[in-house]
Write a protein that holds these residues in place. Structure first.
Motif, PDB file in Angstrom:
ATOM      1  N   UNK A  17       0.864  -1.179   0.000  1.00 50.78           N
ATOM      2  CA  UNK A  17       0.000   0.000   0.000  1.00 50.78           C
ATOM      3  C   UNK A  17       0.900   1.227   0.000  1.00 50.78           C
ATOM      4  N   UNK A  18       0.870   2.019  -1.094  1.00 47.78           N
ATOM      5  CA  UNK A  18       1.704   3.210  -1.237  1.00 47.78           C
ATOM      6  C   UNK A  18       0.829   4.424  -1.409  1.00 47.78           C
ATOM      7  N   UNK A  19       1.273   5.541  -0.816  1.00 49.46           N
ATOM      8  CA  UNK A  19       0.467   6.752  -0.893  1.00 49.46           C
ATOM      9  C   UNK A  19       1.313   7.952  -0.475  1.00 49.46           C
ATOM     10  N   UNK A  20       0.798   9.140  -0.841  1.00 52.62           N
ATOM     11  CA  UNK A  20       1.387  10.382  -0.364  1.00 52.62           C
ATOM     12  C   UNK A  20       0.642  10.802   0.892  1.00 52.62           C
ATOM     13  N   UNK A  21       1.378  11.056   1.982  1.00 53.36           N
ATOM     14  CA  UNK A  21       0.760  11.417   3.265  1.00 53.36           C
ATOM     15  C   UNK A  21       1.313  12.751   3.747  1.00 53.36           C
ATOM     16  N   UNK A  22       0.478  13.611   4.321  1.00 52.27           N
ATOM     17  CA  UNK A  22       0.976  14.868   4.902  1.00 52.27           C
ATOM     18  C   UNK A  22       2.030  14.578   5.974  1.00 52.27           C
ATOM     19  N   UNK A  23       3.078  15.416   6.002  1.00 55.65           N
ATOM     20  CA  UNK A  23       4.211  15.135   6.894  1.00 55.65           C
ATOM     21  C   UNK A  23       3.867  15.341   8.366  1.00 55.65           C
ATOM     22  N   UNK A  39      11.719  14.903  -5.449  1.00 55.24           N
ATOM     23  CA  UNK A  39      11.105  15.133  -6.762  1.00 55.24           C
ATOM     24  C   UNK A  39       9.876  14.249  -6.965  1.00 55.24           C
ATOM     25  N   UNK A  40       8.873  14.797  -7.578  1.00 53.95           N
ATOM     26  CA  UNK A  40       7.604  14.130  -7.895  1.00 53.95           C
ATOM     27  C   UNK A  40       6.722  13.915  -6.673  1.00 53.95           C
ATOM     28  N   UNK A  41       7.141  14.380  -5.503  1.00 51.65           N
ATOM     29  CA  UNK A  41       6.316  14.264  -4.289  1.00 51.65           C
ATOM     30  C   UNK A  41       5.730  15.634  -4.004  1.00 51.65           C
ATOM     31  N   UNK A  42       4.401  15.729  -3.825  1.00 54.36           N
ATOM     32  CA  UNK A  42       3.787  17.040  -3.580  1.00 54.36           C
ATOM     33  C   UNK A  42       4.396  17.717  -2.353  1.00 54.36           C
ATOM     34  N   UNK A  43       4.447  19.036  -2.383  1.00 51.18           N
ATOM     35  CA  UNK A  43       5.007  19.806  -1.282  1.00 51.18           C
ATOM     36  C   UNK A  43       4.180  19.594  -0.013  1.00 51.18           C
ATOM     37  N   UNK A  44       4.873  19.428   1.101  1.00 50.46           N
ATOM     38  CA  UNK A  44       4.208  19.200   2.382  1.00 50.46           C
ATOM     39  C   UNK A  44       3.800  17.765   2.595  1.00 50.46           C
ATOM     40  N   UNK A  45       4.225  16.869   1.673  1.00 52.62           N
ATOM     41  CA  UNK A  45       3.878  15.465   1.813  1.00 52.62           C
ATOM     42  C   UNK A  45       5.119  14.601   1.648  1.00 52.62           C
ATOM     43  N   UNK A  46       4.973  13.350   1.947  1.00 49.66           N
ATOM     44  CA  UNK A  46       6.031  12.364   1.731  1.00 49.66           C
ATOM     45  C   UNK A  46       5.393  11.082   1.211  1.00 49.66           C
ATOM     46  N   UNK A  47       6.213  10.306   0.502  1.00 43.14           N
ATOM     47  CA  UNK A  47       5.740   9.034  -0.047  1.00 43.14           C
ATOM     48  C   UNK A  47       6.054   7.921   0.928  1.00 43.14           C
ATOM     49  N   UNK A  48       5.003   7.166   1.329  1.00 41.28           N
ATOM     50  CA  UNK A  48       5.169   6.044   2.246  1.00 41.28           C
ATOM     51  C   UNK A  48       4.667   4.785   1.582  1.00 41.28           C
ATOM     52  N   UNK A  49       5.345   3.675   1.848  1.00 40.97           N
ATOM     53  CA  UNK A  49       4.917   2.379   1.309  1.00 40.97           C
ATOM     54  C   UNK A  49       4.922   1.357   2.435  1.00 40.97           C
ATOM     55  N   UNK A  78      -7.607   7.499   3.643  1.00 42.69           N
ATOM     56  CA  UNK A  78      -8.011   8.701   2.908  1.00 42.69           C
ATOM     57  C   UNK A  78      -8.848   9.629   3.780  1.00 42.69           C
ATOM     58  N   UNK A  79      -9.732   9.043   4.566  1.00 40.39           N
ATOM     59  CA  UNK A  79     -10.635   9.849   5.381  1.00 40.39           C
ATOM     60  C   UNK A  79      -9.913  10.502   6.557  1.00 40.39           C
ATOM     61  N   UNK A  80      -9.038   9.722   7.228  1.00 44.08           N
ATOM     62  CA  UNK A  80      -8.423  10.221   8.471  1.00 44.08           C
ATOM     63  C   UNK A  80      -7.169  11.036   8.226  1.00 44.08           C
ATOM     64  N   UNK A  81      -6.388  10.689   7.210  1.00 39.46           N
ATOM     65  CA  UNK A  81      -5.087  11.336   7.021  1.00 39.46           C
ATOM     66  C   UNK A  81      -4.985  12.080   5.689  1.00 39.46           C
ATOM     67  N   UNK A  82      -6.059  12.107   4.910  1.00 37.65           N
ATOM     68  CA  UNK A  82      -6.059  12.804   3.605  1.00 37.65           C
ATOM     69  C   UNK A  82      -4.901  12.343   2.717  1.00 37.65           C
ATOM     70  N   UNK A  83      -4.675  11.038   2.648  1.00 33.75           N
ATOM     71  CA  UNK A  83      -3.591  10.508   1.825  1.00 33.75           C
ATOM     72  C   UNK A  83      -4.042  10.460   0.373  1.00 33.75           C
ATOM     73  N   UNK A  84      -3.058  10.491  -0.528  1.00 37.69           N
ATOM     74  CA  UNK A  84      -3.311  10.314  -1.959  1.00 37.69           C
ATOM     75  C   UNK A  84      -2.757   8.952  -2.347  1.00 37.69           C
ATOM     76  N   UNK A  85      -3.634   7.993  -2.643  1.00 40.70           N
ATOM     77  CA  UNK A  85      -3.221   6.616  -2.908  1.00 40.70           C
ATOM     78  C   UNK A  85      -2.463   6.510  -4.216  1.00 40.70           C
ATOM     79  N   UNK A  86      -1.394   5.735  -4.184  1.00 43.71           N
ATOM     80  CA  UNK A  86      -0.630   5.417  -5.398  1.00 43.71           C
ATOM     81  C   UNK A  86      -0.786   3.970  -5.788  1.00 43.71           C
ATOM     82  N   UNK A  87      -1.260   3.121  -4.877  1.00 39.57           N
ATOM     83  CA  UNK A  87      -1.464   1.704  -5.196  1.00 39.57           C
ATOM     84  C   UNK A  87      -2.539   1.144  -4.284  1.00 39.57           C
TER      85      UNK A  87
END
Length: 820
Positions: A735-741, A772-782, A811-820
């Motif tokens: 499960x990969x997604x962009x999450x607010x830091x 690079x390619x990660x939205x500002x204020x977020x990080x990619x977690x897998x 998505x509901x609790x942490x406003x993540x952007x799913x990548x997979x």
């Protein structure tokens, strides 16, 4: 204290061996640390008379002496001393004599081709002086040649080096030990009568002003005129030397002699110097505490800065002595002294202890005042000193002024009720027949006649107050007033003098195996766990410098640097880390278990803590990195801590934290166990590292040990429940997604576990990326999620609904952007 047996035999009529006496005193509570048999120092040394002295034919500095030692023929002895001459009496070590002080056995030998049959001795060679310029010459005009020289040298004595307990101030005197020996042996005490001397009371030449009567309840000042300063007679010098005191002159030696004899410190001032310091012929001696900033040069030539805890003797308000500790150099007795002022006083033990400690000074006088001097015998000790000063220094007593603030003018007599029934209840049965072998004598209670004999021998007065004669009213002698206060004290005295070894041995009826307390056993597990992850245990003082509002300060500290109790443990660990780096020992990876103390509005508190520090390169063999160090990262340090928790079976959650000023605000985490805060872990603050010159990668933690032990002692953990492994295969999903830091991994992981429920076997973060390619204020977690059931093989139909539920929750609790 060093006890001379020759001196002791003058005070008490005893005839026992030194070894037996030492054993007797040790069993009575006085530890004899050493028996110094001075008789062996000159065994074989006799009195000889030099008949003729001739220069050595082959040496300019040697003499050939013909010496009569009482043998059939005179002996020829080669001597190198410059003061040897004919017609003098000298100590001669005969052939075969061994001198242990210089480890020399006398044998016949030739010195520059001249035979020598003995050795003429100096005082250094028989142990009476460190250095001697020449041989010792006996001052007597006529002596019997061949007689034992030891009595003339004062070497027919045995010295017992004795240590008494802190409550026995009376044992720091020869009279006190004599009283004790008389009670132990039943021998007769032979204290000499001290004569009354005619003394004029008061006078304008000497007045007293005691500003601190609580610190000095009684002070006696006596003016003595017409003294002649000279060396003390030989008997007095020998007696002081045997006690370990260096002879100075007849006046100072008398004060030291009375100190050793009666345990009463005295001090002699030069009267003329006192008046010069006072600036007036009308002298007023005072006792007061020093004012901050005052100074005084003491007899050891040290200029001492005084504090408000230092008790002083003053002359017209000018400091002249540290009361009860040491005199001043500006008023000491010297060769031209003719008039004296003799001080005899009693000072409060607490005041002298603080005064001596404030100056870092401890003397024979202060040691006795700190334990408590017997004020009832002050006048007697003063009269003894005055009589000796008149005899040895030719002084004439002029006037005496006394300031006495004791209740009733003297120490009140204390009476204690003693019950024989209580005594036997505490002490138990004894062997009444001491001559029988152990276990064969008659067993019974201590008879009342024995109790009366022992206490009477100790100086107590007993008055029966019961018809059966088994209850007494005991009057305590003045010299034991500070020691004997309760009935149990009298019972202890009876047991001590009767002999602890004469009471029956009794063992408990039942015994059980020893065991460790639960908390101690768990603490040992903590030690093992933290040592296993590579940390070394260290221990620091609980006392620190005062620095903080919530600190607890000591009211009577040993040093200013250690005058408060620590509120945290990290500062000392950082100090140790810095010290090891400065000494070239590398980074210190250590932990400490200790107690901290703090103050709050509602009172004082204390608690146990577990703290540690880590840093440096943990690897060995840097050749793969061309010798470069690889500092420990934050996650490696966190892994060390987690590894220790894993060994202890503790599930700890990390949360961001910024509250500890010693730690980096962006690299600090609080630790939580079952919803309770366990402690803090983080990197040392950059400003603190820069101030101390530490490397960047230094990490520390501080944990609440009580909470840790509480969690480790939980019943569910102590008795673990067996959970069988599933025989069915697992199925994993990534499960990969962009999450607010601002959201921590721990929070996200906790939400995943809660949402997935029982099907989730494990969840693990395997990738994190920012850039690079990660939205500002977020990080990619897998994350990798492993699903498993215990009763079947899971299908996609089982897993997908749960996995989708996890996605939606994130998505509901942490406003993540799913990548997979």
């Amino acid at each position: 204290m060093r006890i001379s047996l020759n001196w002791l035999r003058e005070l008490v009529d005893i005839n026992v061996s030194p070894e037996a006496l030492a054993d007797m005193l040790t069993m009575a509570g006085f530890e004899v640390e050493e028996i110094e048999d001075r008789r062996t120092w000159a065994d074989g040394v006799v009195v000889g008379r030099v008949l003729e002295r001739q220069p050595h034919p082959n040496a300019d500095k040697l003499s050939v002496c013909t010496v009569d030692i009482g043998a059939d023929a005179p002996s020829t002895i080669v001597c190198g001393a410059a003061n040897v001459r004919a017609d003098i009496y000298v100590p001669v070590a005969t052939l075969g004599t061994h001198l242990p002080i210089i480890d020399l056995t006398i044998r016949p030998r030739k010195l520059r081709d001249v035979p020598s049959e003995g050795m003429i001795c100096s005082l250094a060679e028989v142990g009476l002086a460190k250095e001697s310029e020449g041989i010792h010459i006996f001052p007597q005009d006529s002596l019997q040649v061949g007689m034992d020289a030891r009595p003339l040298l004062g070497l027919d004595d045995v010295i017992l080096d004795l240590t008494s307990t802190a409550n026995r101030a009376d044992a720091l005197s020869m009279v006190g030990i004599a009283r004790e020996v008389a009670a132990l042996t039943g021998a007769t005490l032979k204290l000499s009568e001290v004569p009354e001397l005619p003394v004029k009371s008061g006078g304008k030449d000497l007045a007293l002003r005691i500003s601190e009567p609580g610190a000095c309840p009684i002070y006696m000042g006596t003016v003595i005129k017409g003294v002649a300063i000279a060396p003390s007679p030989e008997w007095l010098q020998r007696r002081l030397q045997a006690a370990g005191t260096r002879p100075i002159n007849n006046v100072v030696d008398v004060t030291n002699y009375v100190l050793l004899e009666w345990g009463q410190p005295l001090h002699a001032f030069d009267g003329d110097r006192l008046r010069a310091i006072a600036g007036s012929s009308d002298l007023t001696l005072g006792v007061r505490f020093a004012r901050n900033g005052e100074t005084l040069t003491t007899l050891d030539s040290q200029a001492r800065k005084l504090t408000d805890q230092t008790l002083l003797i003053t002359a017209n308000d000018q400091p002249v002595a540290l009361a009860g500790v040491m005199g001043g150099e500006n008023s000491e007795v010297y060769a031209d002294t003719t008039n004296l002022v003799l001080e005899a006083a009693v000072f409060d033990s607490v005041a002298i202890r603080r005064s001596a400690r404030s100056q870092g000074l401890r003397t024979e006088a202060s040691a006795r005042y700190e334990r408590g001097v017997n004020s009832a015998e002050l006048e007697l000790a003063c009269r003894r000193a005055l009589a000796l000063l008149g005899e040895l220094a030719g002084g004439t007593v002029d006037i005496q002024t006394v300031a006495d603030a004791r209740p009733g003018g003297a120490m009140a007599t204390r009476t204690i009720e003693l019950r024989l029934e209580r005594l036997n209840q505490v002490l138990g049965p004894i062997e009444l027949d001491k001559e029988a072998r152990p276990g064969e004598g008659e067993i019974g209670d201590l008879p009342p006649t024995e109790v009366e004999r022992i206490l009477t021998a100790l100086g107590c007065e007993l008055t029966p107050i019961s018809a059966a004669g088994d209850v007494w009213r005991v009057s305590v002698p003045p010299y034991r007033h500070r020691d004997l206060e309760r009935e149990i004290d009298l019972i202890e005295e009876v047991a001590r003098v009767y002999g602890y070894n004469n009471f029956c041995d009794t063992l408990p009826a039942k015994t059980e195996l020893g065991f460790l307390s639960p908390d101690y056993a768990l603490t040992r597990q903590i030690h093992h766990a933290f040592k296993a992850v590579g940390l070394t245990e260290v221990i620091h003082y609980s006392l620190v410098k005062p620095d903080g509002d919530n600190q607890i300060a000591l009211s009577n500290p040993l040093f200013v640097e250690y005058s408060a109790l620590r509120t945290e443990m990290l500062t000392a660990l950082i100090d140790a880390f810095q010290y090891n780096l400065e000494q070239g020992n590398g980074a210190l990876n250590a932990y400490e278990i200790g107690r901290v103390f703090w103050r709050e509005e509602d009172g004082l508190y204390e608690g146990d803590r577990l703290a540690g520090i880590m840093g440096g390169d943990a690897s060995v063999g840097r050749w793969v990195r061309s010798g470069r160090e690889q500092p420990m990262t934050w996650f490696e340090a966190k892994g060390v801590l987690e590894s220790a928790f894993r060994q202890l079976g503790i599930a700890v959650e990390f949360q961001p934290d910024r509250r500890n000023p010693l730690l980096h605000p962006g690299r600090t985490a609080s630790l939580w166990v079952q919803g309770e805060r366990l402690g803090t872990f983080g990197q040392i603050h950059p400003q603190e590292r820069q101030r101390r010159g530490l490397p960047d990668e230094v990490y520390a933690f501080e944990l609440d040990l009580d909470l840790l032990l509480e969690d480790m002692s939980d019943e569910a953990r102590i008795t673990p429940i067996f959970k069988p492994y599933s025989a069915y295969p697992a199925s994993d999903r990534d499960l990969a997604f962009f999450a607010p830091i601002q959201f921590s991994v721990a929070e996200i992981e906790r939400a995943i576990r809660k949402t997935a429920g029982k099907l989730l076997d494990s969840v693990e973060l395997f990738d994190e990326y920012r850039g690079e390619s990660v939205p500002e204020g977020k990080r990619s977690l897998a994350f990798r999620l492993v699903y498993r059931a215990s009763d079947r093989t899971l299908t996609d139909e089982d897993i997908e609904p749960v996995h989708q539920k996890v996605r939606e929750a994130l998505q509901e609790k942490f406003q993540v952007s799913l990548r997979s």
